[in-house]
Motif scaffolding. Structure first.
Motif, PDB file in Angstrom:
ATOM      1  N   ALA A  74     -30.458  63.886  76.252  1.00 33.63           N
ATOM      2  CA  ALA A  74     -31.866  64.240  76.265  1.00 33.63           C
ATOM      3  C   ALA A  74     -31.782  65.563  77.547  1.00 33.63           C
ATOM      4  CB  ALA A  74     -32.618  63.051  77.422  1.00 33.63           C
ATOM      5  N   GLU A  75     -33.201  65.612  77.856  1.00 33.12           N
ATOM      6  CA  GLU A  75     -33.043  66.605  78.687  1.00 33.12           C
ATOM      7  C   GLU A  75     -31.888  66.763  79.896  1.00 33.12           C
ATOM      8  OE1 GLU A  75     -35.081  70.015  78.682  1.00 33.12           O
ATOM      9  OE2 GLU A  75     -34.750  69.156  76.344  1.00 33.12           O
ATOM     10  N   PRO A  76     -31.067  67.114  80.163  1.00 33.55           N
ATOM     11  CA  PRO A  76     -30.339  67.100  81.922  1.00 33.55           C
ATOM     12  C   PRO A  76     -31.114  66.683  83.028  1.00 33.55           C
ATOM     13  CG  PRO A  76     -30.859  69.765  80.862  1.00 33.55           C
ATOM     14  CD  PRO A  76     -31.255  68.573  80.314  1.00 33.55           C
ATOM     15  N   PRO A  77     -30.504  66.154  83.904  1.00 32.64           N
ATOM     16  CA  PRO A  77     -31.692  65.533  84.589  1.00 32.64           C
ATOM     17  C   PRO A  77     -30.386  66.525  86.059  1.00 32.64           C
ATOM     18  CG  PRO A  77     -29.241  64.189  84.865  1.00 32.64           C
ATOM     19  CD  PRO A  77     -29.542  64.568  83.147  1.00 32.64           C
ATOM     20  N   LYS A  78     -32.153  66.767  86.629  1.00 37.67           N
ATOM     21  CA  LYS A  78     -31.701  67.327  87.774  1.00 37.67           C
ATOM     22  C   LYS A  78     -30.549  66.881  88.750  1.00 37.67           C
ATOM     23  CE  LYS A  78     -36.445  68.796  88.385  1.00 37.67           C
ATOM     24  NZ  LYS A  78     -37.824  70.001  88.932  1.00 37.67           N
ATOM     25  N   ALA A  79     -30.082  67.962  89.737  1.00 36.50           N
ATOM     26  CA  ALA A  79     -28.781  67.799  90.347  1.00 36.50           C
ATOM     27  C   ALA A  79     -29.091  66.560  91.608  1.00 36.50           C
ATOM     28  CB  ALA A  79     -28.123  68.447  90.329  1.00 36.50           C
ATOM     29  N   ASP A  80     -30.214  66.767  92.459  1.00 31.09           N
ATOM     30  CA  ASP A  80     -30.891  66.472  93.080  1.00 31.09           C
ATOM     31  C   ASP A  80     -31.627  65.252  92.902  1.00 31.09           C
ATOM     32  OD1 ASP A  80     -33.429  67.243  91.961  1.00 31.09           O
ATOM     33  OD2 ASP A  80     -34.053  68.107  93.619  1.00 31.09           O
ATOM     34  N   SER A  81     -31.063  64.519  91.580  1.00 38.52           N
ATOM     35  CA  SER A  81     -32.772  63.349  90.952  1.00 38.52           C
ATOM     36  C   SER A  81     -31.981  62.056  91.819  1.00 38.52           C
ATOM     37  CB  SER A  81     -32.603  63.208  89.468  1.00 38.52           C
ATOM     38  OG  SER A  81     -30.696  62.208  89.302  1.00 38.52           O
ATOM     39  N   ASP A  82     -33.346  61.025  91.951  1.00 39.29           N
ATOM     40  CA  ASP A  82     -32.948  59.880  92.364  1.00 39.29           C
ATOM     41  C   ASP A  82     -31.527  59.252  92.070  1.00 39.29           C
ATOM     42  OD1 ASP A  82     -35.044  60.973  94.378  1.00 39.29           O
ATOM     43  OD2 ASP A  82     -36.558  59.008  92.867  1.00 39.29           O
ATOM     44  N   LEU A 383     -23.221  49.511  87.720  1.00 40.48           N
ATOM     45  CA  LEU A 383     -23.928  48.788  86.569  1.00 40.48           C
ATOM     46  C   LEU A 383     -25.162  48.571  86.221  1.00 40.48           C
ATOM     47  CD1 LEU A 383     -20.663  46.076  85.842  1.00 40.48           C
ATOM     48  CD2 LEU A 383     -20.914  48.672  84.909  1.00 40.48           C
ATOM     49  N   ASP A 384     -25.757  47.850  86.950  1.00 38.27           N
ATOM     50  CA  ASP A 384     -27.184  47.394  87.194  1.00 38.27           C
ATOM     51  C   ASP A 384     -28.229  49.255  87.447  1.00 38.27           C
ATOM     52  OD1 ASP A 384     -27.127  44.583  89.128  1.00 38.27           O
ATOM     53  OD2 ASP A 384     -26.675  44.860  86.872  1.00 38.27           O
ATOM     54  N   LEU A 385     -27.532  49.420  88.903  1.00 44.81           N
ATOM     55  CA  LEU A 385     -28.481  50.885  88.625  1.00 44.81           C
ATOM     56  C   LEU A 385     -27.760  51.972  86.815  1.00 44.81           C
ATOM     57  CD1 LEU A 385     -29.640  53.312  89.411  1.00 44.81           C
ATOM     58  CD2 LEU A 385     -27.409  53.828  90.972  1.00 44.81           C
ATOM     59  N   LEU A 386     -27.562  52.107  86.326  1.00 44.77           N
ATOM     60  CA  LEU A 386     -27.228  52.919  85.063  1.00 44.77           C
ATOM     61  C   LEU A 386     -27.708  52.433  84.190  1.00 44.77           C
ATOM     62  CD1 LEU A 386     -23.659  54.676  86.196  1.00 44.77           C
ATOM     63  CD2 LEU A 386     -25.792  55.461  86.142  1.00 44.77           C
ATOM     64  N   GLY A 387     -27.186  51.143  84.112  1.00 45.33           N
ATOM     65  CA  GLY A 387     -27.812  49.826  82.706  1.00 45.33           C
ATOM     66  C   GLY A 387     -29.860  49.836  83.144  1.00 45.33           C
ATOM     67  N   TRP A 388     -30.369  49.377  84.265  1.00 45.21           N
ATOM     68  CA  TRP A 388     -31.709  49.365  84.456  1.00 45.21           C
ATOM     69  C   TRP A 388     -32.509  50.169  84.874  1.00 45.21           C
ATOM     70  CZ3 TRP A 388     -33.799  45.404  82.030  1.00 45.21           C
ATOM     71  CH2 TRP A 388     -33.553  44.168  81.619  1.00 45.21           C
ATOM     72  N   GLY A 389     -31.224  51.300  85.450  1.00 45.42           N
ATOM     73  CA  GLY A 389     -32.754  52.690  86.641  1.00 45.42           C
ATOM     74  C   GLY A 389     -33.085  51.621  88.049  1.00 45.42           C
ATOM     75  N   ASP A 411     -34.301  55.007  79.289  1.00 42.10           N
ATOM     76  CA  ASP A 411     -33.495  55.829  78.614  1.00 42.10           C
ATOM     77  C   ASP A 411     -33.188  57.547  78.899  1.00 42.10           C
ATOM     78  OD1 ASP A 411     -31.327  55.813  75.740  1.00 42.10           O
ATOM     79  OD2 ASP A 411     -33.318  57.211  75.397  1.00 42.10           O
ATOM     80  N   THR A 412     -34.308  58.151  78.980  1.00 41.87           N
ATOM     81  CA  THR A 412     -34.484  59.470  79.327  1.00 41.87           C
ATOM     82  C   THR A 412     -34.097  60.018  80.826  1.00 41.87           C
ATOM     83  OG1 THR A 412     -36.307  60.150  78.147  1.00 41.87           O
ATOM     84  CG2 THR A 412     -36.391  61.626  79.202  1.00 41.87           C
ATOM     85  N   GLU A 413     -34.183  59.003  81.628  1.00 40.48           N
ATOM     86  CA  GLU A 413     -33.804  59.832  83.281  1.00 40.48           C
ATOM     87  C   GLU A 413     -32.488  59.415  83.222  1.00 40.48           C
ATOM     88  OE1 GLU A 413     -38.198  60.728  85.811  1.00 40.48           O
ATOM     89  OE2 GLU A 413     -36.789  58.605  85.105  1.00 40.48           O
ATOM     90  N   VAL A 414     -31.773  58.061  82.717  1.00 44.19           N
ATOM     91  CA  VAL A 414     -30.866  57.407  82.997  1.00 44.19           C
ATOM     92  C   VAL A 414     -29.707  57.334  81.891  1.00 44.19           C
ATOM     93  CG1 VAL A 414     -29.553  55.458  84.730  1.00 44.19           C
ATOM     94  CG2 VAL A 414     -32.481  56.138  84.680  1.00 44.19           C
ATOM     95  N   GLY A 415     -30.382  56.431  80.836  1.00 39.14           N
ATOM     96  CA  GLY A 415     -28.925  55.753  80.064  1.00 39.14           C
ATOM     97  C   GLY A 415     -29.243  56.787  79.011  1.00 39.14           C
TER      98      GLY A 415
END
Length: 521
Positions: A74-82, A383-389, A411-415
């Motif tokens: 998807a669109e690349p996230p910003k390096a300072d994303s939460d 695992l939960d951060l990357l799986g759930w956000g 899915d767009t911001e994490v997955g």
């Protein structure tokens, strides 16, 4: 579990030509790439004990600056994303991630390796491509096998899957774990109900379902404007149908030698099945030119009743299709009785490999820090951060379990991006509040490991397959499509097989068979 608090937590000829050009540069330049490495971490060096989690003095000096090149869906996230901030805080790193679109990823890897300007962690889609093998054998990448037991999460990774990624008996990277058997038939269960049919259990049932979806007005709109099965040019679903028919998964051991699947009579039966679907207009007639998104659109727009896909896609189809057709229902089936009983094609157990260049990772101590990063990324909170956000943005808690607020946003911001950094299975996240459909396919995926048919060549390397495999595969794939479309008869198919043999196929059989015998398997 503790999800709260912020730690919550997938042209060929042209590619082969390009890869071949890169290989020469890699081999010639290998000594230059390694010149800066000194005596740090030679291939035969015995690692010092790192202790649980790989803690060393170097790891306590501050955040690890870690450059990574990885896939982007998807669109690349910003390096300072939460999300990235939480990863960095938990793992004590400062990440510099180069996100590369999947469409150009392989070429980008080739160029990056040939240039010698590599990140510290490089995701490689196929670590047995010719240019990657050449680089490994030239000493470009660290061997990491001797270090794995020093990290609690990495030590738990499947040893058989590590066998599948070995090169010359050694481990040169961390694989991204995947379930072994994930494919099934996703179908419109409301259409099935409209037609008075039951869930398919045999190959004949599948055919009857596809036929009814195409001919019997399953959506009750008074028009014959639907097809039973949608497919795409890569024909991902064919291997599943062939497995149902009893065909091998890629290769089989026959009379002590390796034999490709398309030599098996069951494979040809699967071709005839597809041809029957095509001749009777039960499958999308233009499937040889469709891509994956167009195949998805056929389901989401109510044009097709079934698709053969990863079963986890069922939830996305259900969520998407009801926006247009509120009464639509999606279901999934994977255990189909065929001539040899219930079978499912088994995967490699991984998707891509993270490899660590010696030109960028200068010392054993730094390598251990990087391995510690991937080990901590497999902790449950990650695992939960990357799986759930992030709670409140991507998911909320209901009855003590997480449930997505907006799965598309997650899915767009994490997955679609950050999840690609994970080496553990994405299904390892804490179980959330699931729909009956999710519960069903998750159980199927677990249960189907018992009927998964594995490819015996997974841990093997054939030099001819490495250099000519894409060309040889394309020869068979093209002939298979021509047969299904009625542009080639059985005699032409047999002639293609002889062409495959003479173009290097017999050499592949010979090399795989010799290595299989050498391994004593």
């Amino acid at each position: 579990m503790n999800i709260r608090g912020g730690n919550t937590a997938m042209n060929k000829r042209n590619q082969m030509k390009k890869a071949g050009l890169m290989t020469m540069g890699i081999v010639v330049g290998a000594s230059a790439l390694l010149a800066g490495c000194g005596n740090n971490g030679g291939a035969g060096q015995t690692p010092a004990a790192a202790g649980a989690g790989g803690n060393t003095a170097a790891e306590n000096k501050g955040p690890l600056n870690l450059s990574i090149m990885s896939l982007m869906y998807a669109e690349p996230p910003k390096a300072d994303s939460d999300v990235q901030k939480k990863i960095e805080a938990y793992t004590n790193t400062k990440l510099d991630i180069a996100w590369v679109p999947t469409s150009s990823y392989k070429d980008k890897v080739n160029v990056t390796i040939a240039s010698g300007e590599m990140p510290k962690a490089l995701l490689v889609q196929n670590n047995k491509d010719s240019n990657i093998l050449s680089a490994v054998r030239a000493g470009v990448f660290w061997e990491i096998g001797p270090y794995l037991n020093d990290y609690p999460n990495l030590a738990k990774m499947n040893k058989s899957v590590f066998d599948n990624i070995k090169v010359d008996g050694k481990i040169y990277g961390l694989y991204r774990a995947r379930d072994l058997s994930t494919y099934g038939i996703i179908y419109r269960s409301d259409w099935l109900k409209n037609l008075g049919l039951s869930e398919p259990k045999t190959v004949d049932d599948l055919y009857n379902m596809f036929k009814a979806f195409a001919l019997n007005d399953p959506d009750k709109n008074g028009k014959q404007d639907t097809v039973g099965l949608t497919e795409e040019k890569t024909m991902d679903g064919f291997g599943v149908i062939a497995s149902f028919m009893g065909a091998p998964n890629g290769w089989e051991v026959k009379d002590g030698k390796l034999s490709p699947d398309f030599l098996a009579p069951e494979y040809f039966e699967a071709m005839k099945f597809y041809k029957k679907l095509y001749d009777e207009k039960l499958i999308k007639q233009d499937f040889p030119v469709l891509n994956n998104q167009q195949k998805r659109d056929d389901i989401n727009q109510g044009k097709a009743g079934a698709v053969i896909s990863n079963m986890i896609d069922a939830a996305t189809y259900q969520a998407t299709i009801t926006k247009t057709f509120p009464d639509a229902d999606v279901d999934v089936v994977s255990r189909i009785n065929g001539p040899k009983g219930e079978r499912s094609p088994g995967g490699l157990g991984y998707n891509s490999v993270f490899m660590f260049p010696k030109s960028s990772v200068k010392s054993e101590a730094e390598l251990k820090q990087i391995l510690a990063f991937y080990d901590k990324l497999s902790d449950q909170s990650m695992l939960d951060l990357l799986g759930w956000g992030i709670e409140g943005r991507h998911y909320k808690m209901e009855d003590g379990k997480p449930v997505f607020i907006d799965q598309k946003l997650q899915d767009t911001e994490v997955g679609s991006n950050y999840l690609q950094l994970q080496v553990a299975k994405y299904t390892a996240k804490t179980t959330g509040k699931e729909t009956p459909l999710m519960e069903k396919y998750n159980k199927m995926i677990r249960d189907n490991e018992a009927i998964a048919v594995n490819n015996p060549t997974n841990p093997l390397v054939s030099e001819t397959q490495t250099t000519k495999g894409s060309e040889l595969k394309q020869l068979i794939d093209d002939a298979r499509t021509k047969f299904i479309l009625g542009k080639m008869d059985e005699a032409g198919w047999k002639q293609t097989i002889e062409q495959w043999r003479n173009a290097g196929g017999d050499k592949v059989i010979e090399e795989f068979s010799a290595q299989y015998a050498k391994n004593g398997k």
